[in-house]
Motif scaffolding. Structure first.
Motif, PDB file in Angstrom:
ATOM      1  N   GLN A 138      58.131  36.412  50.372  1.00 20.17           N
ATOM      2  CA  GLN A 138      58.142  36.670  51.440  1.00 20.17           C
ATOM      3  C   GLN A 138      57.552  35.759  52.574  1.00 20.17           C
ATOM      4  OE1 GLN A 138      58.971  39.631  53.828  1.00 20.17           O
ATOM      5  NE2 GLN A 138      58.651  37.912  55.266  1.00 20.17           N
ATOM      6  N   GLY A 174      58.654  33.449  58.492  1.00 19.35           N
ATOM      7  CA  GLY A 174      59.794  33.061  59.313  1.00 19.35           C
ATOM      8  C   GLY A 174      60.463  32.203  59.132  1.00 19.35           C
ATOM      9  N   ARG A 175      61.811  31.924  59.189  1.00 26.44           N
ATOM     10  CA  ARG A 175      62.306  30.675  58.911  1.00 26.44           C
ATOM     11  C   ARG A 175      62.034  29.578  60.197  1.00 26.44           C
ATOM     12  NH1 ARG A 175      68.619  32.323  60.385  1.00 26.44           N
ATOM     13  NH2 ARG A 175      68.441  32.870  62.724  1.00 26.44           N
ATOM     14  N   SER A 195      61.877  27.285  63.149  1.00 29.62           N
ATOM     15  CA  SER A 195      62.522  28.062  64.509  1.00 29.62           C
ATOM     16  C   SER A 195      63.553  27.460  64.891  1.00 29.62           C
ATOM     17  CB  SER A 195      61.372  28.234  65.332  1.00 29.62           C
ATOM     18  OG  SER A 195      60.793  27.024  65.697  1.00 29.62           O
ATOM     19  N   GLY A 210      56.768  28.548  60.612  1.00 25.24           N
ATOM     20  CA  GLY A 210      57.748  29.188  59.581  1.00 25.24           C
ATOM     21  C   GLY A 210      57.381  28.808  58.337  1.00 25.24           C
ATOM     22  N   SER A 235      62.712  36.838  52.107  1.00 23.89           N
ATOM     23  CA  SER A 235      62.939  37.100  53.557  1.00 23.89           C
ATOM     24  C   SER A 235      62.166  35.880  54.302  1.00 23.89           C
ATOM     25  CB  SER A 235      62.181  38.544  53.790  1.00 23.89           C
ATOM     26  OG  SER A 235      62.747  39.676  53.076  1.00 23.89           O
ATOM     27  N   ASP A 236      62.749  35.515  55.519  1.00 25.15           N
ATOM     28  CA  ASP A 236      61.861  34.857  56.443  1.00 25.15           C
ATOM     29  C   ASP A 236      61.200  33.458  55.923  1.00 25.15           C
ATOM     30  OD1 ASP A 236      62.109  36.959  58.474  1.00 25.15           O
ATOM     31  OD2 ASP A 236      60.465  38.042  57.511  1.00 25.15           O
ATOM     32  N   GLY A 293      66.646  37.305  57.252  1.00 31.44           N
ATOM     33  CA  GLY A 293      66.056  36.072  58.019  1.00 31.44           C
ATOM     34  C   GLY A 293      66.040  34.619  57.052  1.00 31.44           C
ATOM     35  N   CYS A 331      70.881  36.277  58.175  1.00 30.43           N
ATOM     36  CA  CYS A 331      70.803  34.826  57.529  1.00 30.43           C
ATOM     37  C   CYS A 331      71.589  33.610  57.863  1.00 30.43           C
ATOM     38  CB  CYS A 331      71.164  35.415  56.238  1.00 30.43           C
ATOM     39  SG  CYS A 331      70.088  36.566  55.131  1.00 30.43           S
TER      40      CYS A 331
END
Length: 800
Positions: free
Chosen positions: A177, A180-181, A183, A201, A241-242, A270, A325
């Motif tokens: 986890q 966040g990817r 941006s 991210g 994720s992310d 994500g 994704c």
């Protein structure tokens, strides 16, 4: 006794403090002050409670009292470089020391506590944006994952930028986890107008050439190309994720971002896979299964795999979910089993990609692969006994308009692509991209337009559910040879006699594809649309393996013809719904089924001369020069018409039955406006064409006919003027050698009469004249009745 207890606690505290390392420790001086000031209350808490250390190096260099059961670390390399975490004391040395086991200077052994917010920095990941830390980062990430797996699974957290020099292995029930990817689509930490770009991210970035290993069994004999994946998914019930996974765009680009090795129930939310991945951004490999010893016994697999995982590979790539994704690479997304059947006993059912984005990477590192065997979406999954995988769906996704192929489909069935959009939001933008460039900037033909490419095995056995529904502004082309060396898509007739081939064509390029629409209950069915305004759609059928084009649909009537070469051939064309014909046409008759009735009068008109069907109108807005009907003409028509009894010799009537009516020729002599006139007739000429295999135009053609008197309706050809003989394939050596085939063809010709002839009485016109006559008679009757009443009034009552 009351004096002995404080004295004992005080001595233990002093001895313990003397054993601590001399380098400063977080909170220790304050704890020491409190111990000396109030030993009766705080010394037991110090000895039996949790000691705090600033870094891992401080901790392992310490001498800690035996009575202390747990400690907490406030960092790994420096204080606050990771979340605070705990270690607890082991009763004895572990039988096999793991990276989450630590030994202090006093010989004691400690183990990490299973924290719900376990972070890879707790195991030493640096996140310093230095390629030199790649090995340390990869080892720390793997240790955090392995530790979580040893505790039965859970979530491993990561935040920041981490270079990685080798593959990361993810086991069952462990999720990775991020926060966040990354941006925006820029390098991590670069500058714009002199301002540092924010390091947001979570990013795992490849460093160096990586380590190629055997990861797939496409060949079936173990002689496969070695691959370099960044993350290898080896267990189900997990996912990522992310997080942004990124590789370079140079000679050190790796092969695969995420490699899903035959497992199910993964969730990917994500996930952003970016860069020049030489094979695929995400690859789902169906060659993994417990019946494949080559992959179950790979030497580079972790210890936990060989002990427990060989029994898990039963279901294949089922129930995987991808949400929001992004995939970028030589191939964005790929499912592969090679030329062999997948080892799993199930397909890819219930796996979905929702609101995802797919790009072909445009770097030089992937160009060669993309131009030879690359695809935006590559699907090739074969199942034992079933032929193709089933149940993958792409929902509300967006597809790169600059790709070579949109979908490259090998063995498949039950594929749903719904609400799809290309990045070229309008057909104009797509057209400008493809044809708006000239000279050196022109798009090569083999890279021109997206494609949907199939194989003849695409929908074997279960092939009635392949759906593409969305705004795909792309041609369906095959200029470049496919993997079988063919330069056009393989013939796709999924259900044989139950389906018809439909070929889509655009101008000046061979882009063909076969579609089937069958059983679309409650939906619109199949919509045919040419992507160019001057394009056309060809309609074909397959007869004994030969393709017969029986018509074209087009918009540009000048260049292509509204119904260009509409050669329906012999037989009946039927439009069906729920297996019931609702319109049929056999070249002469158009038939409708028994339909609902209405009390309204007919309002349709059929022109026998032209074949047009039009509305019959009576509104004032359609008429000019309106005046009353001429009674004398109405009287002439009504009284001059001769009612007749007759029998009909028309094709649709029984000659033994009789009818009442008028004779159109007689009515035309009274008033030509009371009849329909025929100015000519359509003559249909049948031909037999001999066509060589691979050719479009026939090399021989003969006039042909059916002998209606012959019960078998023998097809005959005219070899001499007026001499008709039966036709058979075996009569011609060309056909016997299978060098070609024959096809029937019909050409229609409209022949004008020297003079128009009456063809039918306009019986509805008689209503006007009958009303006119009735009105005149009624007027006369009223006048006569008035005169009669006047006469009666003038005669005395006694004389009546």
């Amino acid at each position: 006794m009351s004096n002995e207890v404080p004295r004992r606690d005080f001595l233990l505290a002093v001895s313990g403090a003397a054993a601590f390392p001399k380098e400063p420790m977080r909170t220790l001086p304050a704890e020491g002050d409190r111990v000396l000031a109030d030993s009766a209350n705080t010394i037991p808490a110090l000895i039996l409670g949790v000691l705090s250390f600033g870094t891992m190096s401080q901790f392992v260099a310490s001498f800690i009292p035996d009575a202390t059961r747990s400690v907490q670390l406030c960092g790994f390399y420096a204080e606050d470089d990771c979340p605070t975490f705990k270690l607890y004391r082991l009763q004895s040395a572990p039988r096999l020391a793991k990276p989450w086991h630590k030994q202090t200077a006093d010989g004691g052994w400690w183990a990490y506590s299973n924290a719900p917010d376990l972070d890879i920095r707790m195991f030493g990941a640096r996140g310093s944006i230095l390629p030199s830390d790649a090995s340390i980062n990869r080892e720390a990430i793997q240790n955090a994952i392995d530790f979580k797996y040893s505790k039965g699974g859970g979530v491993v957290h990561a935040a920041g930028f981490f270079f990685v020099d080798d593959t990361i292995y993810r086991p069952m029930s462990v999720r990775i986890q991020g926060v966040g990817r990354h941006s925006v689509l820029r390098e991590y930490g670069d500058k714009t107008a002199g301002i540092d770009h924010p390091n947001t991210g979570t990013v795992f970035h490849t460093a160096g050439p990586g380590k190629p290993r055997l990861w797939t069994d496409e060949s079936g004999d173990g002689a496969d190309e070695l691959l370099r994946p960044l993350i290898a998914e080896l267990g189900e019930n997990g996912g990522i994720s992310d997080i942004t996974l990124q590789t370079t765009r140079d000679e050190n680009s790796w092969d695969i971002g995420v490699l899903i090795c035959g497992v199910s129930r993964g969730r990917y939310l994500g996930l952003d896979i970016r860069g020049a991945w030489r094979k695929a951004a995400c690859r789902m490999d169906a060659t993994w299964g417990r019946n494949n010893p080559r992959l179950m016994n790979l030497r580079h697999l972790p210890e936990w795999f060989s002990k427990e995982y060989a029994i898990l590979y039963d279901y294949g790539l089922t129930n995987n979910l991808f949400d929001f994704c992004r995939f970028e690479g030589a191939t964005a997304f790929q499912v592969e089993s090679g030329p062999n059947e997948a080892y799993a006993g199930n397909g890819i059912s219930d796996s979905k990609l929702r609101a995802c984005e797919f790009y072909n990477d445009s770097s030089a590192e992937t160009l060669s692969y993309r131009e030879t065997d690359g695809a935006l979406i590559g699907l090739n999954y074969r199942l034992p006994r079933l032929g193709g995988a089933q149940g993958l769906s792409f929902e509300s996704c967006r597809f790169d308009c600059a790709c070579i192929w949109v979908f490259d489909i090998g063995y498949w069935s039950n594929l749903d692509v719904v609400d799809g959009r290309e990045f070229a939001e309008t057909s104009i933008a797509w057209y400008n991209y493809q044809d708006g460039k000239t000279g050196a900037a022109a798009v090569p033909n083999d890279r021109k337009r997206g494609r949907i490419r199939t194989s003849e095995k695409t929908t074997l056995n279960r092939g009635d559910m392949l759906r593409f529904d969305g705004e795909f502004f792309c041609n369906i082309s095959a200029n470049a040879p496919d993997h079988n060396g063919d330069v056009r898509p393989r013939n796709w007739v999924p259900r044989g006699e139950q389906g018809k081939r439909i070929e889509f064509k655009g101008p000046n390029i061979n882009n063909t594809m076969d579609f089937l629409s069958d059983g679309e209950f409650g939906a619109n069915g199949l919509t045919l649309r040419s992507w160019r305004k001057d394009g056309r759609i060809g309609l074909q059928r397959v007869t004994e393996g030969a393709v017969d084009t029986w018509g074209y649909l087009a918009l540009n009537a000048i260049e292509w013809g509204t119904a260009y070469a509409m050669n329906w051939g012999l037989g009946t064309v039927a439009l069906k719904r729920d297996a019931v014909d609702f319109i049929t046409f056999d070249g002469a008759d158009v038939r409708l089924p028994i339909i609902r009735t209405t009390a309204n009068a007919a309002n349709l008109n059929y022109d026998a001369a032209t074949g047009r069907v039009r509305l019959s109108t009576s509104g004032e807005q359609y008429k000019i020069d309106i005046e009353p009907a001429d009674f004398s003409l109405s009287k002439k028509i009504v009284l001059g018409s001769r009612p007749a009894w007759y029998r009909s010799n028309a094709d649709g009537d029984n000659s033994k039955h009789s009818f009442w009516g008028f004779i159109a020729n007689e009515i035309a002599e009274i008033d030509p406006r009371m009849v329909h006139w025929r100015t000519g007739k359509i003559i249909r000429h049948r031909f037999i064409d001999i066509v060589l295999n691979g050719q479009d135009e026939p090399i021989w053609s003969w006039p042909a006919r059916y002998d209606d008197e012959d019960e078998a309706k023998t097809l005959r050809i005219e070899i001499d003027e007026g001499r008709w003989v039966p036709f058979s394939e075996k009569d011609d050596p060309l056909l016997a050698s299978k060098m070609g085939y024959y096809q029937t063809r019909v050409e229609s010709e409209f022949v004008s009469f020297e003079e128009p002839i009456p063809d039918g009485v306009q019986y509805e016109r008689y209503t006007v004249h009958l009303v006119s006559v009735v009105q005149k008679l009624w007027s006369d009757l009223k006048e006569l009745r008035s005169e009669l009443n006047a006469l009666k009034a003038a005669v005395p009552a006694n004389e009546v």
